[in-house]
Motif scaffolding. Structure first.
Motif, mmCIF file in Angstrom:
data_model
loop_
_atom_site.group_PDB
_atom_site.id
_atom_site.type_symbol
_atom_site.label_atom_id
_atom_site.label_comp_id
_atom_site.label_asym_id
_atom_site.label_seq_id
_atom_site.Cartn_x
_atom_site.Cartn_y
_atom_site.Cartn_z
ATOM 1 N N ARG A 67 2.649 -31.182 -27.458
ATOM 2 C CA ARG A 67 2.585 -31.661 -26.075
ATOM 3 C C ARG A 67 3.319 -30.758 -25.089
ATOM 4 N N SER A 68 3.964 -29.727 -25.581
ATOM 5 C CA SER A 68 4.771 -28.870 -24.714
ATOM 6 C C SER A 68 3.907 -27.834 -23.996
ATOM 7 N N ALA A 69 4.354 -27.448 -22.814
ATOM 8 C CA ALA A 69 3.627 -26.447 -22.030
ATOM 9 C C ALA A 69 3.631 -25.090 -22.728
ATOM 10 N N ASN A 70 4.758 -24.725 -23.343
ATOM 11 C CA ASN A 70 4.819 -23.430 -24.025
ATOM 12 C C ASN A 70 3.785 -23.338 -25.135
ATOM 13 N N TRP A 71 3.695 -24.361 -25.966
ATOM 14 C CA TRP A 71 2.745 -24.345 -27.082
ATOM 15 C C TRP A 71 1.310 -24.247 -26.576
ATOM 16 N N ARG A 72 1.012 -25.016 -25.547
ATOM 17 C CA ARG A 72 -0.332 -24.968 -24.966
ATOM 18 C C ARG A 72 -0.629 -23.573 -24.416
ATOM 19 N N ASP A 73 0.316 -23.032 -23.647
ATOM 20 C CA ASP A 73 0.098 -21.727 -23.027
ATOM 21 C C ASP A 73 0.005 -20.615 -24.061
ATOM 22 N N TRP A 74 0.902 -20.610 -25.045
ATOM 23 C CA TRP A 74 0.891 -19.546 -26.054
ATOM 24 C C TRP A 74 -0.437 -19.514 -26.793
ATOM 25 N N ASN A 75 -0.934 -20.685 -27.165
ATOM 26 C CA ASN A 75 -2.213 -20.738 -27.866
ATOM 27 C C ASN A 75 -3.361 -20.303 -26.964
ATOM 28 N N GLN A 76 -3.339 -20.744 -25.718
ATOM 29 C CA GLN A 76 -4.412 -20.372 -24.796
ATOM 30 C C GLN A 76 -4.431 -18.871 -24.539
ATOM 31 N N TYR A 77 -3.272 -18.288 -24.261
ATOM 32 C CA TYR A 77 -3.216 -16.850 -23.996
ATOM 33 C C TYR A 77 -3.561 -16.045 -25.238
ATOM 34 N N VAL A 85 -9.124 -8.720 -22.396
ATOM 35 C CA VAL A 85 -7.797 -8.369 -21.899
ATOM 36 C C VAL A 85 -7.326 -9.414 -20.898
ATOM 37 N N ALA A 86 -6.021 -9.451 -20.694
ATOM 38 C CA ALA A 86 -5.469 -10.353 -19.693
ATOM 39 C C ALA A 86 -5.932 -9.915 -18.310
ATOM 40 N N SER A 87 -5.956 -10.873 -17.398
ATOM 41 C CA SER A 87 -6.365 -10.558 -16.034
ATOM 42 C C SER A 87 -5.428 -9.509 -15.452
ATOM 43 N N PRO A 88 -5.949 -8.522 -14.698
ATOM 44 C CA PRO A 88 -5.090 -7.463 -14.150
ATOM 45 C C PRO A 88 -3.889 -8.025 -13.399
ATOM 46 N N ARG A 89 -2.805 -7.310 -13.489
ATOM 47 C CA ARG A 89 -1.586 -7.722 -12.813
ATOM 48 C C ARG A 89 -1.855 -7.915 -11.328
ATOM 49 N N THR A 90 -1.298 -8.978 -10.785
ATOM 50 C CA THR A 90 -1.500 -9.274 -9.375
ATOM 51 C C THR A 90 -0.714 -8.295 -8.514
ATOM 52 N N HIS A 91 -1.356 -7.698 -7.534
ATOM 53 C CA HIS A 91 -0.681 -6.797 -6.596
ATOM 54 C C HIS A 91 -0.623 -7.468 -5.231
ATOM 55 N N ARG A 92 0.536 -7.429 -4.623
ATOM 56 C CA ARG A 92 0.707 -8.051 -3.318
ATOM 57 C C ARG A 92 1.002 -6.978 -2.274
ATOM 58 N N LEU A 93 0.376 -7.113 -1.124
ATOM 59 C CA LEU A 93 0.600 -6.163 -0.043
ATOM 60 C C LEU A 93 1.995 -6.363 0.536
ATOM 61 N N ASN A 94 2.739 -5.269 0.674
ATOM 62 C CA ASN A 94 4.088 -5.351 1.218
ATOM 63 C C ASN A 94 4.291 -4.162 2.148
ATOM 64 N N VAL A 95 4.627 -4.451 3.406
ATOM 65 C CA VAL A 95 4.783 -3.381 4.393
ATOM 66 C C VAL A 95 6.232 -2.947 4.539
ATOM 67 N N SER A 96 7.120 -3.520 3.753
ATOM 68 C CA SER A 96 8.531 -3.162 3.827
ATOM 69 C C SER A 96 8.757 -1.775 3.240
ATOM 70 N N SER A 97 9.778 -1.078 3.759
ATOM 71 C CA SER A 97 10.123 0.228 3.203
ATOM 72 C C SER A 97 10.854 0.091 1.873
ATOM 73 N N ASN A 98 11.283 -1.132 1.558
ATOM 74 C CA ASN A 98 11.989 -1.384 0.307
ATOM 75 C C ASN A 98 11.390 -2.628 -0.353
ATOM 76 N N PRO A 99 10.167 -2.516 -0.865
ATOM 77 C CA PRO A 99 9.483 -3.688 -1.421
ATOM 78 C C PRO A 99 10.190 -4.230 -2.656
ATOM 79 N N PRO A 100 10.111 -5.531 -2.883
ATOM 80 C CA PRO A 100 10.771 -6.128 -4.050
ATOM 81 C C PRO A 100 10.094 -5.710 -5.349
#
Length: 248
Positions: A167-177, A185-200
């Motif tokens: 019933r745990s989320a980890n068990w469900r997620d681990w099996n699903q992934y 393959v896993a879905s491509p890493r999400t890229h976020r637009l950032n206009v800062s000169s020092n993006p996180p």
């Protein structure tokens, strides 16, 4: 020393953080492992093949946990060295390691299930026949383990421990992934637009959803939380397994 368990001396002293010459993560439930191993020796004393199978099961539990922790550390080291966004080589290695991580995590639990099944066959051989190979393959399947434990032992505490995992989320997620990454393959890493000169810096895990899996977004400390969860579930299964007694 018996194959697959810690020696007699270790069982009577403070648990050492080492198995078979391998350094064991501090998170691994060594005390429960030692006690469970002793119960395994007791219940399989008259059946060497059952002892071997039990030993293989709990050794796999420890091996998979060690590999699980090592992969987390490797992935965190690579992530810490990442200056900004990953290149394709980084993504390839992370996706490869992530699949291995989920495989090892699921296997650590399922190996413990198998060792419990072996003990159930020795506690009540009338209900579960260890020598029936076809029955063993079917009965030790994680999807069948609750039914087999109940039929052999009537043990509701072990069943409750298994249900808490299911019933745990980890068990469900681990099996699903794991299942999704077996065929794509896993879905491509999400890229976020950032206009800062020092993006996180991006999170250590940042994968988008697929048709069969939710998004996977975790930072470093959340990633580390996998370890105590896995340890606690294994510890509970072993603690409950240590209470198994032979039917009169």
């Amino acid at each position: 020393m018996h194959n697959g368990v810690l020696g007699e001396k270790m069982a009577k002293t403070e648990p050492k953080m080492e198995f078979w010459g391998l350094e064991v993560p501090t998170e691994y439930p060594i005390t429960e492992h030692v006690t469970y191993s002793e119960k395994g020796k007791e219940l399989t004393a008259e059946n060497r093949e059952a002892w071997i199978e039990f030993s293989r099961g709990i050794k796999a539990t420890a091996y998979r946990f060690i590999a699980f922790k090592e992969l987390i550390l490797q992935m965190e080291t690579k992530w810490a060295a990442l200056e900004l966004y990953p290149d394709h080589r980084y993504l390839f290695e992370q996706e490869r390691d992530l699949l291995s991580l989920f495989v090892f995590g699921v296997s650590a639990i399922e190996s413990t299930y198998y060792s419990l099944y072996v003990l159930a066959t020795q506690a009540n051989p009338t209900a579960l026949e260890f020598g029936d190979i076809k029955g063993r393959k079917w009965g030790s399947d994680p999807r069948q383990i609750k039914k087999q434990i109940k039929s052999a032992l009537g043990n509701v505490s072990i069943i409750a421990a298994i249900r808490s995992i299911e019933r745990s989320a980890n068990w469900r997620d681990w099996n699903q992934y794991r299942n999704q990454m077996f065929h794509s393959v896993a879905s491509p890493r999400t890229h976020r637009l950032n206009v800062s000169s020092n993006p996180p810096k991006p999170n250590i895990l940042d994968y988008g959803p697929t048709w069969c899996t939710p998004a996977l977004l975790k930072n470093s400390w959340q990633f580390q939380e996998y370890l105590p969860w896995l340890s606690s579930k294994i510890a509970r299964l072993m603690a409950e397994g240590s209470k198994i007694e032979k039917n009169a």
